[in-house]
Motif scaffolding. Sequence first.
Motif, PDB file in Angstrom:
ATOM      1  N   ALA C 336       0.956  -1.298   0.008  1.00 51.63           N
ATOM      2  CA  ALA C 336       0.051   0.043   0.197  1.00 51.63           C
ATOM      3  C   ALA C 336       0.979   1.269   0.131  1.00 51.63           C
ATOM      4  CB  ALA C 336      -0.934  -0.132   1.377  1.00 51.63           C
ATOM      5  N   ALA C 337       2.022   1.350   0.701  1.00 53.80           N
ATOM      6  CA  ALA C 337       2.949   2.674   0.751  1.00 53.80           C
ATOM      7  C   ALA C 337       4.143   2.489  -0.293  1.00 53.80           C
ATOM      8  CB  ALA C 337       3.448   2.317   2.055  1.00 53.80           C
ATOM      9  N   GLY C 338       3.749   1.444  -1.143  1.00 60.36           N
ATOM     10  CA  GLY C 338       4.657   1.506  -2.597  1.00 60.36           C
ATOM     11  C   GLY C 338       6.163   0.953  -1.986  1.00 60.36           C
ATOM     12  N   ARG C 339       6.274   0.367  -0.643  1.00 62.43           N
ATOM     13  CA  ARG C 339       7.732  -0.061  -0.267  1.00 62.43           C
ATOM     14  C   ARG C 339       7.817  -1.373  -0.739  1.00 62.43           C
ATOM     15  NH1 ARG C 339       7.210  -0.839   4.697  1.00 62.43           N
ATOM     16  NH2 ARG C 339       4.986  -0.105   5.321  1.00 62.43           N
ATOM     17  N   ALA C 340       9.189  -1.754  -0.688  1.00 61.65           N
ATOM     18  CA  ALA C 340       9.502  -3.258  -0.823  1.00 61.65           C
ATOM     19  C   ALA C 340       9.087  -3.767   0.372  1.00 61.65           C
ATOM     20  CB  ALA C 340      10.977  -3.350  -0.963  1.00 61.65           C
ATOM     21  N   PRO C 341       8.690  -5.001   0.323  1.00 65.82           N
ATOM     22  CA  PRO C 341       8.508  -5.924   1.494  1.00 65.82           C
ATOM     23  C   PRO C 341       9.366  -6.316   2.414  1.00 65.82           C
ATOM     24  CG  PRO C 341       8.514  -7.248  -0.535  1.00 65.82           C
ATOM     25  CD  PRO C 341       8.763  -5.973  -1.079  1.00 65.82           C
ATOM     26  N   PRO C 342       9.221  -5.871   3.643  1.00 66.63           N
ATOM     27  CA  PRO C 342      10.534  -6.088   4.591  1.00 66.63           C
ATOM     28  C   PRO C 342      11.054  -7.459   4.550  1.00 66.63           C
ATOM     29  CG  PRO C 342       8.347  -6.392   5.715  1.00 66.63           C
ATOM     30  CD  PRO C 342       7.969  -5.864   4.199  1.00 66.63           C
ATOM     31  N   GLU C 343      12.377  -7.555   4.696  1.00 65.24           N
ATOM     32  CA  GLU C 343      13.348  -8.760   4.844  1.00 65.24           C
ATOM     33  C   GLU C 343      12.536  -9.682   5.860  1.00 65.24           C
ATOM     34  OE1 GLU C 343      17.234  -8.883   5.091  1.00 65.24           O
ATOM     35  OE2 GLU C 343      17.609  -7.312   3.556  1.00 65.24           O
ATOM     36  N   GLY C 344      12.902 -11.074   5.273  1.00 64.22           N
ATOM     37  CA  GLY C 344      12.694 -12.124   6.566  1.00 64.22           C
ATOM     38  C   GLY C 344      11.270 -12.522   6.348  1.00 64.22           C
ATOM     39  N   ILE C 345      10.409 -11.835   5.675  1.00 63.57           N
ATOM     40  CA  ILE C 345       9.042 -12.564   5.278  1.00 63.57           C
ATOM     41  C   ILE C 345       9.240 -13.846   4.423  1.00 63.57           C
ATOM     42  CG2 ILE C 345       6.965 -12.171   3.977  1.00 63.57           C
ATOM     43  CD1 ILE C 345       7.095 -10.081   6.220  1.00 63.57           C
ATOM     44  N   ALA C 346       8.435 -14.791   4.933  1.00 65.35           N
ATOM     45  CA  ALA C 346       8.765 -16.223   4.395  1.00 65.35           C
ATOM     46  C   ALA C 346       7.237 -16.813   4.261  1.00 65.35           C
ATOM     47  CB  ALA C 346       9.652 -17.057   5.398  1.00 65.35           C
ATOM     48  N   LEU C 347       6.462 -15.954   3.685  1.00 66.12           N
ATOM     49  CA  LEU C 347       5.107 -16.686   3.477  1.00 66.12           C
ATOM     50  C   LEU C 347       5.204 -17.449   2.331  1.00 66.12           C
ATOM     51  CD1 LEU C 347       2.810 -13.425   3.914  1.00 66.12           C
ATOM     52  CD2 LEU C 347       3.029 -15.466   5.328  1.00 66.12           C
ATOM     53  N   PRO C 348       3.891 -18.446   2.327  1.00 65.75           N
ATOM     54  CA  PRO C 348       3.900 -19.171   1.196  1.00 65.75           C
ATOM     55  C   PRO C 348       3.410 -18.336  -0.037  1.00 65.75           C
ATOM     56  CG  PRO C 348       2.629 -20.208   2.877  1.00 65.75           C
ATOM     57  CD  PRO C 348       3.392 -18.832   3.520  1.00 65.75           C
ATOM     58  N   THR C 349       3.482 -18.601  -1.296  1.00 72.21           N
ATOM     59  CA  THR C 349       3.239 -17.914  -2.353  1.00 72.21           C
ATOM     60  C   THR C 349       2.358 -18.311  -3.247  1.00 72.21           C
ATOM     61  OG1 THR C 349       4.822 -18.951  -3.816  1.00 72.21           O
ATOM     62  CG2 THR C 349       5.655 -17.140  -2.455  1.00 72.21           C
ATOM     63  N   ILE C 350       1.759 -17.614  -4.203  1.00 75.57           N
ATOM     64  CA  ILE C 350       0.674 -17.902  -4.897  1.00 75.57           C
ATOM     65  C   ILE C 350       1.209 -19.186  -5.825  1.00 75.57           C
ATOM     66  CG2 ILE C 350       0.895 -16.428  -7.009  1.00 75.57           C
ATOM     67  CD1 ILE C 350      -2.150 -16.037  -6.555  1.00 75.57           C
ATOM     68  N   GLU C 351       2.491 -19.297  -6.079  1.00 75.96           N
ATOM     69  CA  GLU C 351       3.007 -20.214  -6.990  1.00 75.96           C
ATOM     70  C   GLU C 351       3.344 -21.494  -6.000  1.00 75.96           C
ATOM     71  OE1 GLU C 351       4.634 -17.195  -6.803  1.00 75.96           O
ATOM     72  OE2 GLU C 351       4.085 -16.826  -8.700  1.00 75.96           O
ATOM     73  N   ASP C 352       3.079 -21.654  -4.752  1.00 73.09           N
ATOM     74  CA  ASP C 352       3.055 -22.597  -3.831  1.00 73.09           C
ATOM     75  C   ASP C 352       1.720 -23.133  -4.265  1.00 73.09           C
ATOM     76  OD1 ASP C 352       5.646 -22.365  -2.822  1.00 73.09           O
ATOM     77  OD2 ASP C 352       4.882 -21.148  -1.381  1.00 73.09           O
ATOM     78  N   GLY C 353       0.441 -22.239  -4.089  1.00 72.55           N
ATOM     79  CA  GLY C 353      -0.675 -22.532  -4.428  1.00 72.55           C
ATOM     80  C   GLY C 353      -1.065 -23.421  -5.800  1.00 72.55           C
ATOM     81  N   VAL C 354      -0.184 -23.083  -6.841  1.00 70.31           N
ATOM     82  CA  VAL C 354      -0.244 -23.657  -8.038  1.00 70.31           C
ATOM     83  C   VAL C 354       0.363 -24.954  -7.771  1.00 70.31           C
ATOM     84  CG1 VAL C 354       0.317 -23.593 -10.416  1.00 70.31           C
ATOM     85  CG2 VAL C 354      -0.346 -21.419  -9.154  1.00 70.31           C
ATOM     86  N   ALA C 355       1.472 -25.139  -7.160  1.00 72.73           N
ATOM     87  CA  ALA C 355       2.298 -26.226  -7.171  1.00 72.73           C
ATOM     88  C   ALA C 355       1.384 -27.418  -6.309  1.00 72.73           C
ATOM     89  CB  ALA C 355       3.432 -26.036  -6.273  1.00 72.73           C
ATOM     90  N   GLY C 356       0.616 -26.822  -5.357  1.00 78.91           N
ATOM     91  CA  GLY C 356      -0.416 -27.635  -4.637  1.00 78.91           C
ATOM     92  C   GLY C 356      -1.679 -28.264  -5.515  1.00 78.91           C
ATOM     93  N   LEU C 357      -1.904 -27.515  -6.392  1.00 73.82           N
ATOM     94  CA  LEU C 357      -2.776 -28.213  -7.248  1.00 73.82           C
ATOM     95  C   LEU C 357      -2.259 -29.087  -8.238  1.00 73.82           C
ATOM     96  CD1 LEU C 357      -5.882 -27.822  -6.961  1.00 73.82           C
ATOM     97  CD2 LEU C 357      -4.730 -26.032  -5.962  1.00 73.82           C
ATOM     98  N   ALA C 358      -1.279 -28.651  -8.625  1.00 77.10           N
ATOM     99  CA  ALA C 358      -0.412 -29.385  -9.714  1.00 77.10           C
ATOM    100  C   ALA C 358      -0.098 -31.007  -9.072  1.00 77.10           C
ATOM    101  CB  ALA C 358       1.034 -29.058 -10.025  1.00 77.10           C
ATOM    102  N   PHE C 359       0.215 -30.845  -7.663  1.00 74.94           N
ATOM    103  CA  PHE C 359       0.351 -32.214  -6.933  1.00 74.94           C
ATOM    104  C   PHE C 359      -0.789 -32.857  -6.669  1.00 74.94           C
ATOM    105  CE2 PHE C 359      -0.537 -33.718  -2.446  1.00 74.94           C
ATOM    106  CZ  PHE C 359       0.714 -34.598  -2.212  1.00 74.94           C
ATOM    107  N   VAL C 360      -2.154 -32.458  -6.471  1.00 79.63           N
ATOM    108  CA  VAL C 360      -3.267 -32.912  -6.460  1.00 79.63           C
ATOM    109  C   VAL C 360      -3.631 -33.716  -7.919  1.00 79.63           C
ATOM    110  CG1 VAL C 360      -5.792 -32.727  -5.991  1.00 79.63           C
ATOM    111  CG2 VAL C 360      -4.230 -31.443  -4.572  1.00 79.63           C
ATOM    112  N   GLU C 361      -3.482 -32.797  -8.850  1.00 79.73           N
ATOM    113  CA  GLU C 361      -3.763 -33.513 -10.158  1.00 79.73           C
ATOM    114  C   GLU C 361      -2.786 -34.529 -10.337  1.00 79.73           C
ATOM    115  OE1 GLU C 361      -5.099 -30.746 -13.164  1.00 79.73           O
ATOM    116  OE2 GLU C 361      -6.657 -30.275 -11.809  1.00 79.73           O
ATOM    117  N   ALA C 362      -1.608 -34.379 -10.312  1.00 77.53           N
ATOM    118  CA  ALA C 362      -0.602 -35.533 -10.303  1.00 77.53           C
ATOM    119  C   ALA C 362      -1.065 -36.699  -9.467  1.00 77.53           C
ATOM    120  CB  ALA C 362       0.880 -35.313 -10.323  1.00 77.53           C
ATOM    121  N   CYS C 363      -1.454 -36.697  -8.355  1.00 71.82           N
ATOM    122  CA  CYS C 363      -1.708 -37.746  -7.554  1.00 71.82           C
ATOM    123  C   CYS C 363      -2.910 -38.386  -8.110  1.00 71.82           C
ATOM    124  CB  CYS C 363      -2.178 -37.438  -6.262  1.00 71.82           C
ATOM    125  SG  CYS C 363      -0.865 -36.986  -4.999  1.00 71.82           S
ATOM    126  N   VAL C 364      -3.980 -37.702  -8.589  1.00 70.41           N
ATOM    127  CA  VAL C 364      -5.380 -38.225  -8.879  1.00 70.41           C
ATOM    128  C   VAL C 364      -5.064 -39.091 -10.458  1.00 70.41           C
ATOM    129  CG1 VAL C 364      -7.373 -37.897  -9.941  1.00 70.41           C
ATOM    130  CG2 VAL C 364      -6.710 -36.639  -7.858  1.00 70.41           C
TER     131      VAL C 364
END
Lengths: 376, 376, 376, 376
Positions: C336-364
Amino acid sequence: MVGGGEGAFIGAVHRIASRIDDKFTFVAGALSATAEKARRSAAALGLDPARSYGSYEEMAESEKARDDGIEAVAIVTPNHMHFPVAKTFLDAGFHVICDKPMTTTLSEARQLAEIAARSGKVFVLTHNYTGYPMIRQARAMVANGDLGRIRVVVAEYAQDWLATRAEDGGSKQAGWRVDPQKAGAGGAIGDIGTHAHNLACYVTGLKVEKLAADLSSFVSGRRLDDDASMLLRFAARDGTAAKGMLWASQVAVGNENRLTLRVYGETGGLEWAQEEPNRLWYTPLGEPKRLLTRGGAGATAAAAAASRIPAGHPEGYLEGFATIYSEAAELIRAAAAGRAPPEGIALPTIEDGVAGLAFVEACVKSAKEGGAWVAL
Amino acid sequence: MVGGGEGAFIGAVHRIASRIDDKFTFVAGALSATAEKARRSAAALGLDPARSYGSYEEMAESEKARDDGIEAVAIVTPNHMHFPVAKTFLDAGFHVICDKPMTTTLSEARQLAEIAARSGKVFVLTHNYTGYPMIRQARAMVANGDLGRIRVVVAEYAQDWLATRAEDGGSKQAGWRVDPQKAGAGGAIGDIGTHAHNLACYVTGLKVEKLAADLSSFVSGRRLDDDASMLLRFAARDGTAAKGMLWASQVAVGNENRLTLRVYGETGGLEWAQEEPNRLWYTPLGEPKRLLTRGGAGATAAAAAASRIPAGHPEGYLEGFATIYSEAAELIRAAAAGRAPPEGIALPTIEDGVAGLAFVEACVKSAKEGGAWVAL
Amino acid sequence: MVGGGEGAFIGAVHRIASRIDDKFTFVAGALSATAEKARRSAAALGLDPARSYGSYEEMAESEKARDDGIEAVAIVTPNHMHFPVAKTFLDAGFHVICDKPMTTTLSEARQLAEIAARSGKVFVLTHNYTGYPMIRQARAMVANGDLGRIRVVVAEYAQDWLATRAEDGGSKQAGWRVDPQKAGAGGAIGDIGTHAHNLACYVTGLKVEKLAADLSSFVSGRRLDDDASMLLRFAARDGTAAKGMLWASQVAVGNENRLTLRVYGETGGLEWAQEEPNRLWYTPLGEPKRLLTRGGAGATAAAAAASRIPAGHPEGYLEGFATIYSEAAELIRAAAAGRAPPEGIALPTIEDGVAGLAFVEACVKSAKEGGAWVAL
Amino acid sequence: MVGGGEGAFIGAVHRIASRIDDKFTFVAGALSATAEKARRSAAALGLDPARSYGSYEEMAESEKARDDGIEAVAIVTPNHMHFPVAKTFLDAGFHVICDKPMTTTLSEARQLAEIAARSGKVFVLTHNYTGYPMIRQARAMVANGDLGRIRVVVAEYAQDWLATRAEDGGSKQAGWRVDPQKAGAGGAIGDIGTHAHNLACYVTGLKVEKLAADLSSFVSGRRLDDDASMLLRFAARDGTAAKGMLWASQVAVGNENRLTLRVYGETGGLEWAQEEPNRLWYTPLGEPKRLLTRGGAGATAAAAAASRIPAGHPEGYLEGFATIYSEAAELIRAAAAGRAPPEGIALPTIEDGVAGLAFVEACVKSAKEGGAWVAL
C-alpha cells in the motif's frame, strides 16, 4: 545360589544375568527354606540333585568338602537371611554375591563388612542398576567434571504394584516385602529406596550427610512404609553442598518401575530413566539438550565397557545385571590369582551396602521424629 | 494496564491473552514507572497518547473521570507494586486482573483480600496455568472421584535461566526477581514455586497444612533462593492425609519451563507437564495408561470449555492464559449486570493468592529453622 | 471474511489468528452462503449488521464503495468457492488471504495466479504450518547448508477423524470435504496432503518432479480418497536428486493431527512433529541428536522472528497461524505504501498454491494409472 | 556355529541369545573362513580346540561322526554363505538356525525350502524382531480382530551407519554388506528391509501382493541400495485389500536402529518402535490411546509367553533374540522326540525366508523398471 526357588523373581534374574556373559555356571543351590520346595525347584532347573541342598548350612559345608565345589554363592533370599547366609559362606571361604539391601539392620551390615574384610573374599552387592551403561557414563561424566560442581540431585523410584493389598493375594514377593520380620525396618525405602539412594551416590560420588523423611503406609493394615519422600543434604565437596530429593513409592498408580535420576551441576545437567535405559539426556550449560545413547556418537569408554551390542539395539535390565556378574567374575578371579583387580571395575562395594542400611535407619528415625532432619 | 513496558515479558503476554477471545480491548496504560519509558512503550503499542499515563495513580484518577474509562486494570508490574496498584484501582472502583504472587507479604495479601471483598469488585489472580484445558480436566477428574482418595502429589517447576548470574547481564526480568525489595522474601518459591503450589491445590482441591523446606541460593551473591525443595502435608480429607513433594528450581540446567504435576490416588494416577500441555496421562488402577488429549476421545466438558480448536492442533501457553481473561470477562460482566457468575468458571481466587503468600512465608520460615516442619 | 459462519472450524481460527498480533480488525463478512445463517453468525460475533452481507459479491461491491472499506479479505469457504471469491475481491482491488488448497483445479489455480499478478494486490495462501517457528528454523538450517545436500524427505499427515462415516453425522466439516463438488478431485490429498507437500518443499526448497501415488477410499461409499501414500522424486539440485515419501491419511486410528516432517541430508538430519511444534530434533552427522527448542539455546533468528514468548512456554497452532497474518499485514502495508516488502518474510506464495494443485492433479492421475509415475 | 569370528556382530548376539534361556551350549564352530582367524576366535571364546574347525564342511563331517556331536548349527556368516552351509548341515542331518536373509537369491531360497522339507530337520530363520513380546502381542491382537480389517501398514527401518563410506574404514560388517557378491542383490533392502517386510507380514498375517520400489545408492561408489522406499499392496482378505508403505534406509542421519511398525485397521490402530520395545501403543476406535507394556495390565498371554521379568524392567534385543532360540529348542526337541511341536510357538518359517527373497527380488526388479509395480 541360596534362595530363588519357585515363585521368586530375583533368583531367576540372577541365573540369567550370570549366564549372559558366560562367566559362571549354576551348579548348586539351596533354593528354598522348605526342603521339598528346594528339591522341586532344583529339578525344574535341571540342577544335579546331589547338589540341591535342604539348607544353606548344608550347602556351605558340602560344597566346601568337594573338589569341584562352588566358586561363589549368590544370595537371593528375602532380606532377613542375607546376613546369616553371607556370614556362613564367607566363613566357609566362598566369595559372595548378595542381593540388596545387604542386611536388615545397620548393625548387621557393619558386622558383615568386618567379616568380609577379615575373610579376604570378594563380596559383591547387586545394586544392579549401577550396571547400566548410561549410568556408568553418567558417573564418568560427573567424575570428569562435565557438570561442574553438583548442586541438585533428584532420585525417584515409583512403582504401583503395592497400591492395593497384593500381599493378600498370595504373592510371595509381596508377602515378605511387607513383613518387618523378613524385610527389616524399611518397606519401600528398603526395597527400592536403597536403589535410588545408591544410584544417586554412585553417579555423583557424593554421600548423604543428613535427611528429613516422610514415610507413609497408605494401604490399610500395612506395617511398613509403602511411600517415602525425603529431602537430602549431601556432604560438601569443592565448597558446594549439594542437596537432593528422593521419592520411593510403591503406590504411585501408573508407574511400573520408574527409577529416574536427575543431576544438575553448575555447568550441566543429566537426566536418566531406568525404563529407557539406553538413553541419557545431557545439557551443557547454554547449549541444546543432547540425547546420548548407549553405543552412539556421544558414548564414552565407560558406557562401551558395559555394552554388548551396537546403538539402537536396546540392552535391558538383564544385561545391566549381567555386567555386575561379569565384573564380579573378574574380581573373583583376580583375587583367586592374587592379581590386582582389573581397571575399570565399578561395582558397588560392601561400604555401599553399609551406607544403604544407614540410609534406611536414618529414614525410619526421621519419620519417628516427625520428619526431623537426621544425620547419617 | 499497569506495568508491561519495554523489556518486560508478562505484559505482552497479558495483552495477547486478552485479545485472543476478543473480550477486552487495550485502551490505557501506565506502562512504566519511568515516564519517558512509559510514553515510548505506549507509542510502540499504538496506545492513544492521552491515555498513556506517567503513573498508576494518575491513570486510576483519570480513567475514573472518563465516561469511557477502563472496565478493568491488568497489573503486570514487579511483585512489590501489586499491592499498592491493586488497592488504588479497587478503591477507585475498577475490577482488577493481577499477576502472581499477589503481593510480597502475607500481611499485604490479607489486607488486599479485605479491600477486594469490601470493594465488591472482581479480583482475578493470573495463575495462568489453571487455564490449561487438561488442568481443568484433571481437576474435574479428581473432583469426580476418578482417582479415589488422593495419596501423593508431586509438583515440580524446573527452569535453568538463573543458573548463572543473568541479573548481571542487564536482564530486566532477572534483575527484579532476585531483588528482595521488588520480589519479596521468595525467589524461586515466589516466582515459580507459587505456581506449582497453586496448581497442586487447584487440581486436587487440597490445602497444604504444613511443609518442611530446604531453600538454596546456589549462584554466588544471590540473596533470594534459586532452588527450593520441600515436603508437603495436606489437610486430611475423607480420612486420608495426602502428602507431597514440591521442587522449584531456576538452576536446573536443561529445563526451560518444566512445570509438572503428578497426582496419585487410591484408584488412579494423573501426570501432566506444562511443556506438552495438550496431554494428560491417566492410569486407572489395574488398567493400561491412557493418553488423554485436549479435544480427544477422553476429553471432558471441563477441558472442552477451555478449548478453541480440535484435538491435535496444539493450544499453548497464550491460550491457557486467554482462558483466564475470558472467564474474567464473564465474571466482570456478570458483576456489572448484577447477575450471578456463569457456571463452570474455575478461576483462581483471591484466597488462592493469600494461600500463595502463606506458602512463601512458610517456606522462608522453615528454611530459617533449618528445614523444620512449619504449619501454614 | 467470506465463509466461517456457524459450524465452521477454520473461520474461527482465522479470526483468532488475525487478532493475536493486533494487526487486523474483523469488520465485515459474508459468513455463509445462506443469508439467514450469515446474519445469525454475524450477530453471534458482534459484527456490525450493516457490514454483514448475504453474498460475497455484495460484500465486495459494498466494501469497495465505503471510505472505510476493508483492507483485505480472508477467504475461508469450502474449496470450490476459493476461486470465484478470490477473483471477485482481487478484481475489486482488495488484498486476499485465502485458505488452501488454493482452488479445486490446477487450471483455476493458474488463472488465479495470473489474476493476482495483474491485480498488483497481495495474495497470501494460509499454509499455516509454515508459520511455526521451528519450521522456519528448519528451512533456515537447510538453506544454510547444515544438512548438506538433501537425500531423503519423509512427510506424513495422519488423522483419524474420517475413519468412519463422519459425513453421515451431520458434520459440516466432514460433509464438504468428502464431496467432489466442493472439495475438488482430492480428498485427503487436497485437505491435508497439500499441507504435507507444501511443508516438504517449503523446508527443503526442493520441488517435486514426479510421483507415484496410491489413493484409497477405505470408508464404504466415500467418493474421494481418505488415504494416500506416494513416492516422490524431487528435481535435482547440486547434483543430487532427493527422494521422498508422503503419506496422508484420515483413517489412521490413533492419530489426531499427526503432521510430521523428516529431512535427511549428507551431513545432518531434522525431525519435526506438528503436535510438539516447539521442538526440532537435529542430528549433525556423527554427533549426538540435539533437541532444539523455540527460544532455546539452539534457536536461530528465523525461529525467533516468528516467536512471541520465551522457551518452555509452548506456542501452538494459533500462534503459527498468527505469524501468517502478521506477515500478511507487513506485505499489505508495504504494498500500500509502495515500499519493498520487509526482509525475513517467508510466506507461502501463489506459486506454492499452483504447485499444490499440480500435486493434487498428479496424485489423481497417477492413481488412475494404477500408481504409475507421473510428472508434475 | 558357522561364522561369528573376530569383528563380527551377529555371531556374539547368537551366542548370548542361545544362553539366556539355558537351552543350548556352544560347543563347536567354524568361526571364520580363514583358518587362523577361526582358531584365534575359538580360543578367545574358550571353545575346545578339537571342535574348532577350519571349514564348515569339515565341521559338518566331524560333528556327524561324534557321539556327542552338535544338535543344531547356527549360521551367522555373510549372506552368500547361508545357502551352502545350510544345505551342507541339513544334508548331514543337523537342525539349522540361520540368519536372514535366508539366501542371496530367490532361486536358492526355494531350493533350500525343498532341501529342508526333504530333510525332516527343523529350520529356523532368525527374524529376531518377531521374538519381541509386544510384537507377539500385536500379532495376537490383529489375529483376535482387535483392529478389525486392516487398512494401512507403515513399516520403517531407518539407520545411519552407512551415511558415509563406512566400508572404507575397514568395518568388516560394512564391507560385506555393500558387496553384491556377499550380500546379494539387495543392500538396505536385504539387510534391514527384509526385517521390516517380515515384521509387517508377521504381525498382520498379510502377504505382499505387489510393490513399487524406489532404490537409491546415495553414497558415492556404492553398488547396492542404501535407501529404499516403496508402496505395498497386500493380498485382499475379508474383502479389504490393505496397503502399505515401507522405508529402509541406512543413510538417515540421526537414526540408530529405528525399526517401527504401524498398523491401522477399521476399529483400531497399533504403533510400535524397536528402540522402545516394551511398549505398544493401541488406540481402539473412538477411545483414548493406551500404552500397553510388556508385563503390564494390558499384556496378553502371547506377550507373557515371550517374557522373563516383570513390567518396567526392560527386556531388550537380546531377550527377543533369545525367544527365537528357546522356541527353536522346543521345536527341535519335539522333532527329535517325534512329538508335535508345542502350542504357542510363533517362529518365522522357511516360507517367510522365501517370501523375504521374493521381496528383495521384486524390489530390485521394480527399481530396474523405474519404480513400476511388480507382483511378488
